[in-house]
Motif scaffolding. Structure first.
Motif, PDB file in Angstrom:
ATOM      1  N   ASP A  26       0.812  -1.219   0.000  1.00 45.07           N
ATOM      2  CA  ASP A  26       0.000   0.000   0.000  1.00 45.07           C
ATOM      3  C   ASP A  26       0.848   1.273   0.000  1.00 45.07           C
ATOM      4  N   LYS A  27       2.139   1.149   0.280  1.00 49.79           N
ATOM      5  CA  LYS A  27       3.025   2.317   0.245  1.00 49.79           C
ATOM      6  C   LYS A  27       3.395   2.728  -1.188  1.00 49.79           C
ATOM      7  N   ILE A  28       3.219   1.825  -2.119  1.00 47.92           N
ATOM      8  CA  ILE A  28       3.710   2.056  -3.479  1.00 47.92           C
ATOM      9  C   ILE A  28       2.769   2.992  -4.241  1.00 47.92           C
ATOM     10  N   ARG A  29       3.347   4.054  -4.799  1.00 50.70           N
ATOM     11  CA  ARG A  29       2.585   5.014  -5.616  1.00 50.70           C
ATOM     12  C   ARG A  29       2.669   4.696  -7.099  1.00 50.70           C
ATOM     13  N   ARG A  30       3.834   4.236  -7.519  1.00 50.47           N
ATOM     14  CA  ARG A  30       4.061   3.844  -8.913  1.00 50.47           C
ATOM     15  C   ARG A  30       5.079   2.718  -8.932  1.00 50.47           C
ATOM     16  N   PHE A  31       4.985   1.851  -9.938  1.00 51.00           N
ATOM     17  CA  PHE A  31       5.875   0.703 -10.015  1.00 51.00           C
ATOM     18  C   PHE A  31       6.348   0.511 -11.451  1.00 51.00           C
ATOM     19  N   TYR A  32       7.651   0.295 -11.603  1.00 46.34           N
ATOM     20  CA  TYR A  32       8.255   0.120 -12.926  1.00 46.34           C
ATOM     21  C   TYR A  32       9.146  -1.122 -12.910  1.00 46.34           C
ATOM     22  N   TYR A  33       9.173  -1.830 -14.039  1.00 45.85           N
ATOM     23  CA  TYR A  33       9.930  -3.081 -14.083  1.00 45.85           C
ATOM     24  C   TYR A  33      10.357  -3.389 -15.512  1.00 45.85           C
ATOM     25  N   THR A  34      11.407  -4.181 -15.633  1.00 44.95           N
ATOM     26  CA  THR A  34      11.829  -4.662 -16.943  1.00 44.95           C
ATOM     27  C   THR A  34      11.083  -5.948 -17.267  1.00 44.95           C
ATOM     28  N   GLU A  35      11.105  -6.329 -18.529  1.00 46.12           N
ATOM     29  CA  GLU A  35      10.337  -7.499 -18.976  1.00 46.12           C
ATOM     30  C   GLU A  35      10.735  -8.767 -18.235  1.00 46.12           C
ATOM     31  N   ASP A  36      12.033  -8.934 -17.953  1.00 46.50           N
ATOM     32  CA  ASP A  36      12.470 -10.165 -17.302  1.00 46.50           C
ATOM     33  C   ASP A  36      12.062 -10.248 -15.823  1.00 46.50           C
ATOM     34  N   ARG A  37      11.559  -9.155 -15.277  1.00 41.21           N
ATOM     35  CA  ARG A  37      11.077  -9.174 -13.890  1.00 41.21           C
ATOM     36  C   ARG A  37       9.552  -9.287 -13.806  1.00 41.21           C
ATOM     37  N   MET A  38       8.889  -9.291 -14.931  1.00 42.96           N
ATOM     38  CA  MET A  38       7.423  -9.260 -14.958  1.00 42.96           C
ATOM     39  C   MET A  38       6.794 -10.402 -14.156  1.00 42.96           C
ATOM     40  N   ASN A  39       7.300 -11.606 -14.343  1.00 42.23           N
ATOM     41  CA  ASN A  39       6.693 -12.772 -13.698  1.00 42.23           C
ATOM     42  C   ASN A  39       6.951 -12.816 -12.187  1.00 42.23           C
ATOM     43  N   CYS A  40       7.951 -12.067 -11.731  1.00 35.12           N
ATOM     44  CA  CYS A  40       8.289 -12.082 -10.305  1.00 35.12           C
ATOM     45  C   CYS A  40       7.339 -11.224  -9.475  1.00 35.12           C
ATOM     46  N   ARG A  46      -1.285  -7.194  -9.683  1.00 38.35           N
ATOM     47  CA  ARG A  46      -2.727  -7.402  -9.484  1.00 38.35           C
ATOM     48  C   ARG A  46      -3.235  -6.540  -8.325  1.00 38.35           C
ATOM     49  N   PHE A  47      -2.445  -6.444  -7.271  1.00 39.42           N
ATOM     50  CA  PHE A  47      -2.803  -5.589  -6.134  1.00 39.42           C
ATOM     51  C   PHE A  47      -2.889  -4.131  -6.573  1.00 39.42           C
ATOM     52  N   LEU A  48      -1.896  -3.682  -7.334  1.00 33.15           N
ATOM     53  CA  LEU A  48      -1.870  -2.289  -7.778  1.00 33.15           C
ATOM     54  C   LEU A  48      -3.025  -1.992  -8.727  1.00 33.15           C
ATOM     55  N   ALA A  49      -3.330  -2.950  -9.609  1.00 37.03           N
ATOM     56  CA  ALA A  49      -4.449  -2.756 -10.529  1.00 37.03           C
ATOM     57  C   ALA A  49      -5.768  -2.620  -9.762  1.00 37.03           C
ATOM     58  N   LYS A  50      -5.935  -3.441  -8.745  1.00 33.33           N
ATOM     59  CA  LYS A  50      -7.149  -3.396  -7.933  1.00 33.33           C
ATOM     60  C   LYS A  50      -7.306  -2.044  -7.245  1.00 33.33           C
ATOM     61  N   HIS A  51      -6.183  -1.450  -6.863  1.00 31.95           N
ATOM     62  CA  HIS A  51      -6.222  -0.179  -6.138  1.00 31.95           C
ATOM     63  C   HIS A  51      -5.914   1.019  -7.042  1.00 31.95           C
ATOM     64  N   ARG A  52      -5.925   0.760  -8.338  1.00 33.32           N
ATOM     65  CA  ARG A  52      -5.742   1.798  -9.355  1.00 33.32           C
ATOM     66  C   ARG A  52      -4.438   2.576  -9.172  1.00 33.32           C
ATOM     67  N   VAL A  53      -3.406   1.831  -8.870  1.00 29.70           N
ATOM     68  CA  VAL A  53      -2.058   2.409  -8.766  1.00 29.70           C
ATOM     69  C   VAL A  53      -1.309   2.068 -10.051  1.00 29.70           C
ATOM     70  N   PRO A  54      -0.713   3.053 -10.733  1.00 30.58           N
ATOM     71  CA  PRO A  54      -0.068   2.784 -12.018  1.00 30.58           C
ATOM     72  C   PRO A  54       1.185   1.914 -11.903  1.00 30.58           C
ATOM     73  N   TYR A  55       1.337   1.013 -12.877  1.00 30.13           N
ATOM     74  CA  TYR A  55       2.557   0.212 -12.997  1.00 30.13           C
ATOM     75  C   TYR A  55       2.850   0.040 -14.479  1.00 30.13           C
ATOM     76  N   ASN A  56       4.141   0.027 -14.817  1.00 31.06           N
ATOM     77  CA  ASN A  56       4.521   0.022 -16.230  1.00 31.06           C
ATOM     78  C   ASN A  56       5.793  -0.780 -16.475  1.00 31.06           C
ATOM     79  N   LYS A  57       5.792  -1.488 -17.594  1.00 28.81           N
ATOM     80  CA  LYS A  57       7.012  -2.152 -18.055  1.00 28.81           C
ATOM     81  C   LYS A  57       7.830  -1.123 -18.830  1.00 28.81           C
TER      82      LYS A  57
END
Length: 256
Positions: A26-40, A46-57
């Motif tokens: 719940d502390k996370i405001r935005r999240f960014y990741y590379t493709e090879d970290r996607m599955n981790c 899913r948590f961020l999507a539920k709470h409408r917090v942006p995340y991007n590859k």
């Protein structure tokens, strides 16, 4: 790295972000990741999507470097609100005394990586209270310290104080006040005998100068980590002292 306009802090490094996602998503405001970290980090996304917090590859590592100011991001960056360092008061220390909780007190430890390593050791050994002075020479919670702590930041509480000496005076008789000093005569393994059931407050000093004279005067005991060549003076030793983070790990082990 801080974003002063948005009052954010970048948390990077795989273990640091993984612990953040597990314990405090719940502390996370935005999240960014590379493709090879996607599955981790599927559960986090899913948590961020539920709470409408942006995340991007991101397209490449350079985007993450810009976000966190470090090449050591390990493929993930989470932006959180700049952590608030709560002022320590007697209500909190009274709880420590009642619950037999120990604490680490840093006397102007200036290197962010050392702070992070100390936090990692504290979390590993179950000491969740870290105290830092409001001093320009003291490192605070940064992107670097978060990363080096390897997730330990999620398991400790960091408090601030104006005066180390006044805190130690207030804790006289309530907690065992131990200072680390290369010229001390009491070996670190004696901590168990010294405790006598009391919680301990351990003072770790500045990387170059150690703990100050005034702080030493407000400790019950000064302890030393024994070194090779017993009886040698400081100037005669091949290595004068351990890194403060290494020393912290040894002292914390003996305090268990």
């Amino acid at each position: 790295m801080k974003n002063s306009q948005k009052k954010e802090l970048a948390v990077c490094g795989f273990e640091a972000v993984k612990a953040l996602a597990k314990k405090n998503p719940d502390k996370i405001r935005r999240f960014y990741y590379t493709e090879d970290r996607m599955n981790c980090f599927g559960d986090l996304c899913r948590f961020l999507a539920k709470h409408r917090v942006p995340y991007n590859k991101v397209k490449d590592d350079k985007e993450l470097e810009k976000l966190c100011g470090s090449v050591h991001h390990q493929g993930v960056v989470a932006m959180i609100e700049q952590p608030e360092i709560l002022p320590l008061d007697s209500d909190i220390t009274d709880i420590w005394v009642r619950q037999n909780e120990s604490a680490l007190l840093l006397d102007r430890v200036g290197n962010a990586n050392n702070l992070g390593a100390i936090v990692r050791s504290a979390a590993f050994f179950g000491v969740k209270n870290i105290i830092i002075p409001l001093d320009e020479a003291q490192s605070s919670v940064t992107t670097s310290s978060y990363r080096v702590a390897q997730g330990g930041m999620e398991y400790v509480n960091v408090y601030s104080i104006k005066s180390i000496s006044k805190l130690l005076m207030a804790l006289k008789g309530k907690m065992l006040r131990l200072g680390t000093d290369v010229n001390a005569s009491v070996p670190v393994e004696k901590i168990r005998d010294l405790r006598k059931g009391k919680p301990v407050i351990i003072v770790l000093g500045n990387e170059e100068h150690g703990i100050s004279k005034e702080v030493k005067q407000n400790c019950d005991e000064l302890i030393i980590i024994p070194f090779a060549g017993e009886g040698k003076k400081v100037g005669e030793r091949p290595i004068e002292s351990l890194n403060v983070a290494q020393a912290a790990a040894i002292v914390l082990y003996e305090c268990r």
